[in-house]
Scaffold this active site. Structure first.
Site, mmCIF file in Angstrom:
data_model
loop_
_atom_site.group_PDB
_atom_site.id
_atom_site.type_symbol
_atom_site.label_atom_id
_atom_site.label_comp_id
_atom_site.label_asym_id
_atom_site.label_seq_id
_atom_site.Cartn_x
_atom_site.Cartn_y
_atom_site.Cartn_z
ATOM 1 C CD GLU A 113 -2.474 6.763 -2.931
ATOM 2 O OE1 GLU A 113 -2.875 6.781 -4.102
ATOM 3 O OE2 GLU A 113 -2.665 7.713 -2.146
ATOM 4 C CG ASP B 195 3.752 11.944 -3.968
ATOM 5 O OD1 ASP B 195 3.033 11.817 -2.960
ATOM 6 O OD2 ASP B 195 3.322 12.380 -5.060
#
Length: 505
Positions: A170, A16
């Site tokens: 997302e 991420d």
């Protein structure tokens, strides 16, 4: 000037990624999940050489994690930005409190205590418009106008774009580029179907039109050695070139393939065509902005002579001051047991991420009267341990509900050298490579073999697939570290090297 670099640019369990540039300096952060300290932060001058300069959440009050926090919970998907002379980071503690913001004058810290904000979902993002309004996007995908100083939602939230129809839209990031607001998201799940998609609008509230070439990045359905490409962020160089950092995996072994290092940080160039970004294939060897080698890993050897632990050392959920010391025995790391087993939370464990498919770890341990050793950890139910206690050393395998001692040997009193190696060739031990075993269907290979040594003596070899995400599930990768589950033990040094680098493995 070298023309190529190696991916990943930050290897091992650094998922991420989010990046920002300040002048000629780049700063990057990653998810840390249940580990303390949280949110490692890196610095680079060329997007290829990255050096960890700290951890954003390095105080217990910044990172409240209950003792029963499950593995792969905790801190999800930070976004880092620089605005109005300050660094801003927004992220989610999915175990306690939800979304929050921290700030700092310097990227090394100190970072502020959390300012909690009532936003739904995970993967929050921050962006400012020309009027100074701050916009926060989040999983779903929605957006709200917020006061980041006070942690208040001023307007919204509103849904703005749900992607192309794949699951889990997302990881949103909003960018003001020219007259457009661009919204980049991940969708398709963080496994093999992971993708990056893009849309644009005249306002951060939309309406957003999708790119005609979505997904702008995916390796789904290919046999490429890099898989699960997604959860990306964009950054420009001072010369105006565009680059993307993203997470991806390197699965190995027989189908379905196993990735053991977690999701890692990769780099890929971006071109703009007709007002939309175009992204190529994420290669293991790719064209470089300026440099040749990838990230700058932590020092190979830690002799524990410094007054504090290095930034690379992490522990599950917390690291109480009473559980470790560098001062009690100068030049040694002393660990005090806080839990009786690695099979449950609350144990004393200090480790660092495995960052290479093939590596060698050695430690010098003085166990005293303790139960201590070195562990290759994925979570409480999946770890291999090399443990010394009561005059013997044991190799212990914990795989789901099973716990087994697979090797045992007597050791003399005093300090011992323990070693763990991983290899990706010659995977099956000799007893499992014959024609009879193949006929029984036992020759399917895992990603690696993990070997355990007492000094130069081999004690046992174990299949690495059981310490993989595909078996254990979750979002993290392997962490190799030192532990004590009874009494107090001291470690003289810890050495981690890529296998074949400088020393034989």
């Amino acid at each position: 000037m070298p023309r190529f670099y190696d991916n990943p640019v930050i290897g091992g369990f650094h998922p991420d990624p989010s990046v920002c540039r300040v002048g000629e300096d780049y700063y990057l952060v990653c998810s840390s999940f249940e580990y303390f300290p949280g949110v490692p932060i890196f610095h680079s001058r060329d997007l290829v050489h990255w050096r960890q300069i700290g951890n954003v959440l390095d105080r217990p009050e910044q990172l409240p994690l209950p003792p029963d926090t499950p593995a792969s919970r905790g801190i999800y998907a930070p976004t880092i930005r620089h605005h109005d002379g300050r660094f801003w980071l927004i992220t989610t503690n999915v175990s306690t409190g939800g979304n929050f913001i921290v700030t700092a004058e310097r990227p090394e810290g100190p970072w502020s205590d959390p300012v909690w904000i009532d936003l739904p979902g995970i993967d929050p993002d921050l962006a400012w418009d020309d009027e100074g309004n701050c916009w926060a996007a989040f999983q779903g995908v929605g957006v709200a106008r917020i006061d980041p100083e006070a942690g208040k939602v001023l307007d919204g939230p509103w849904p703005i774009w749900s992607g192309t129809g794949l699951q889990w839209p997302e990881a949103p990031h909003l960018y003001r580029i020219g007259d457009w607001w661009y919204l980049m998201i991940a969708e398709g799940g963080t496994e093999r179907g992971h993708t990056v998609a893009m849309a644009r609008a005249r306002s951060p509230r939309g309406p957003f039109e999708p790119s005609p070439v979505n997904p702008i990045l995916t390796h789904r359905g290919t046999d490429h050695p890099v898989q699960s490409t997604g959860h990306a962020d964009l950054v420009t160089t001072p010369d105006g070139d565009w680059w993307m950092v993203l997470l991806a995996t390197r699965p190995r072994g027989f189908t379905p393939g196993f990735h053991v290092l977690g999701r890692e940080t990769f780099l890929v160039p971006v071109e703009w065509v007709d007002g939309w970004p175009r992204v190529g294939t994420v290669e293991l060897r790719a064209r470089a902005p300026r440099a040749w080698h990838p990230w700058e890993p932590p020092p190979a050897r830690d002799d524990f002579d410094a007054p504090v632990l290095g930034h690379e050392w992490i522990s599950p959920r917390s690291r109480p001051d009473t559980s470790w010391s560098l001062a009690e025995r100068p030049g040694w790391l002393t660990l005090h047991a806080t839990g009786s087993t690695l099979d449950a939370s609350g144990c004393t464990f200090v480790g660092r991420r495995q960052q290479h498919p093939e590596c060698r770890v050695e430690v010098r341990l003085d166990p005293g009267w303790a139960r201590a050793g070195v562990s290759v950890r994925l979570d409480e139910a999946h770890h291999y341990d090399l443990e010394v206690c009561d005059g013997r050393v044991e190799v212990i395998a914990r795989i789901g509900p099973l716990r087994n001692v697979v090797a045992r040997r007597a050791v003399p009193p005093g300090a011992v050298v323990l070693a763990v190696t991983t290899r990706t060739d010659d995977l099956l031990p000799p007893s499992a490579t014959g024609a009879h075993d193949i006929a029984l269907g036992t020759a399917a290979t895992g990603p690696d073999t993990i070997a355990f040594h007492l000094g130069a003596d081999l004690l046992a070899e174990l299949d690495g697939r059981y310490l993989s995400t595909e078996v254990a599930v979750g979002f993290t990768g392997r962490v190799i570290g030192m532990y004590a589950t009874e009494g107090s033990a001291s470690f003289d040094w810890f050495e981690y090297r890529e296998r074949g680098a400088d020393v034989p493995a």
